[in-house]
Design a protein around this motif. Sequence first.
Motif, PDB file in Angstrom:
ATOM      1  N   ASN A  31       0.822  -1.213   0.000  1.00 21.56           N
ATOM      2  CA  ASN A  31       0.000   0.000   0.000  1.00 21.56           C
ATOM      3  C   ASN A  31       0.858   1.265   0.000  1.00 21.56           C
ATOM      4  O   ASN A  31       0.424   2.319  -0.434  1.00 21.56           O
ATOM      5  N   TRP A  35       0.362   4.257  -2.500  1.00 28.70           N
ATOM      6  CA  TRP A  35       0.224   5.609  -1.952  1.00 28.70           C
ATOM      7  C   TRP A  35       1.153   6.571  -2.675  1.00 28.70           C
ATOM      8  O   TRP A  35       0.747   7.679  -3.050  1.00 28.70           O
ATOM      9  N   THR A 174      -3.096   5.784   5.400  1.00 26.65           N
ATOM     10  CA  THR A 174      -1.683   6.008   5.095  1.00 26.65           C
ATOM     11  C   THR A 174      -1.467   7.508   4.988  1.00 26.65           C
ATOM     12  O   THR A 174      -2.036   8.172   4.118  1.00 26.65           O
ATOM     13  N   VAL A 198      -6.259   1.397  -0.289  1.00 30.36           N
ATOM     14  CA  VAL A 198      -5.420   2.384   0.396  1.00 30.36           C
ATOM     15  C   VAL A 198      -6.275   3.589   0.762  1.00 30.36           C
ATOM     16  O   VAL A 198      -6.927   4.174  -0.107  1.00 30.36           O
TER      17      VAL A 198
END
Length: 486
Positions: A31, A35, A174, A198
Amino acid sequence: MKPGRNDPCPCGSGKKYKQCCLMAEQAPPENEFLWRRIRRAIEGSPMRMLEFATAHFGREALPEAWDDFMPHREDEQDGPFTMDTPHMPVFMPWFFYEWLPYNHDTAVKREAQDRITVGRAYLDKKGRQLDPLLARYIEQCCASPFSFCDILSVRPGAGFTARDIFTGKEMEVTEHSGSRQSRAGDILFGKLVVMDGVTMLEACAPFMFPPMEKGAVLELRKQMERRNKTITPEVLREYRYEMLDIYHDIVDRLLNPPMPQLQNTDGDPLLPHRLVYGIESPRAAFDALSPLCLTGTAEELLADAESDASGNLRKVEFSWQKKGNEKHQSWDSTVLGHIEIEGNGMTIEVNSENRAQKIRTLVEKMLPGACYKTTVIESLQSLLAREKEQGETAASRQRRKEQEELNSRPEIRAQIAGHLRRHFSTWPETSLPALGGKTPMQAVKTRDGREMVEALLLDFERRSSHTNMPFDPAIIAELREKLELP
């Protein structure tokens, strides 16, 4: 023991640790890669969307949206939009993905009055020319509402776990920079966007809100639940202006805190009074008024007094006290004022008009020979302003040093710790304004009340960690056990 870089890998592959599992351990999670890809894809897009908004909606769109975004209060005049506003991290995403021009009262171009947001119009006009990842991200921004979330745990520099206060949905977010300033218990206001598993932070208030600010959010949740069986993203969007009102109230309060309406323990408004008297004899005045001090005998008070060369009393100070305290049942006594006798003068300092009147009556009765001269009244605002203007003086430094030395004494810290423990021992049965007049024991019987009590306990823990008071962490644990909280 962790193996060295050149040691055999403990997994048994036969390779060196640095060529095997160390590489996997240091590799960013999947992830994290996504990101970073999304961040690269959306870089520069806010400016391009702003340029599009100006061309498509007209130059009046931004100021019109700003006027719609800011709260309308009778006692305030809204200022024009400026790029240095602290609301920028919330306003621009709100302008792109939430604002709709009103057909009956708008200056935007007629062809743009089709009741769609800037983001949706941008996708309709430019979508095929955009990076597919960026187009999908904007699509998700259009679909995701603003909301309030509890921060459950934080991974500094990596992200945090958030739970939507309205829907109860938990998300692993995140976020690199924002997670460094976050703590468990914080309240986030913003827009969270999910892309291929995400979760990213598209919009966020300029700072996290403390747990104590949760009350208004819980009240809004009650309103939503009374009208809707399930709180969906569509329901959240319907309440976006109510959320904005809460957001503005909290930000205004934190950025521009009002002067608190302080009261003493008698419930009187705080207003410092200094009464000035002329007296014939320091010793006569002391003998007459020393019974007003309940926590020290005359001999103990005189131990710290000053005498002249002939051994006669020249200066002495002591407190005016009363037994117990109506507000704090655990207190043995309450300090009502401070008396200072020096030479042929006497001053008495109290913190309210009511106490000033009471002490004047007592002095007339107990020391009829005293000559009342004047009373100096100074508001807390002017007192604080004068101290700020003068800065720290030698006298104030000395007072601060003496206070710090006093507070550091083991016996004083033990007394404070005991007072705190006695205070919190009755806290669960105390009616609190933050709980709508209910006690914590009553409030925890409902879901909303339980959440608010949790917020108050978190606030206690934070305040104690930022002060030098001897606060025993076990107190919070005992309160949780008594209130049956995890």
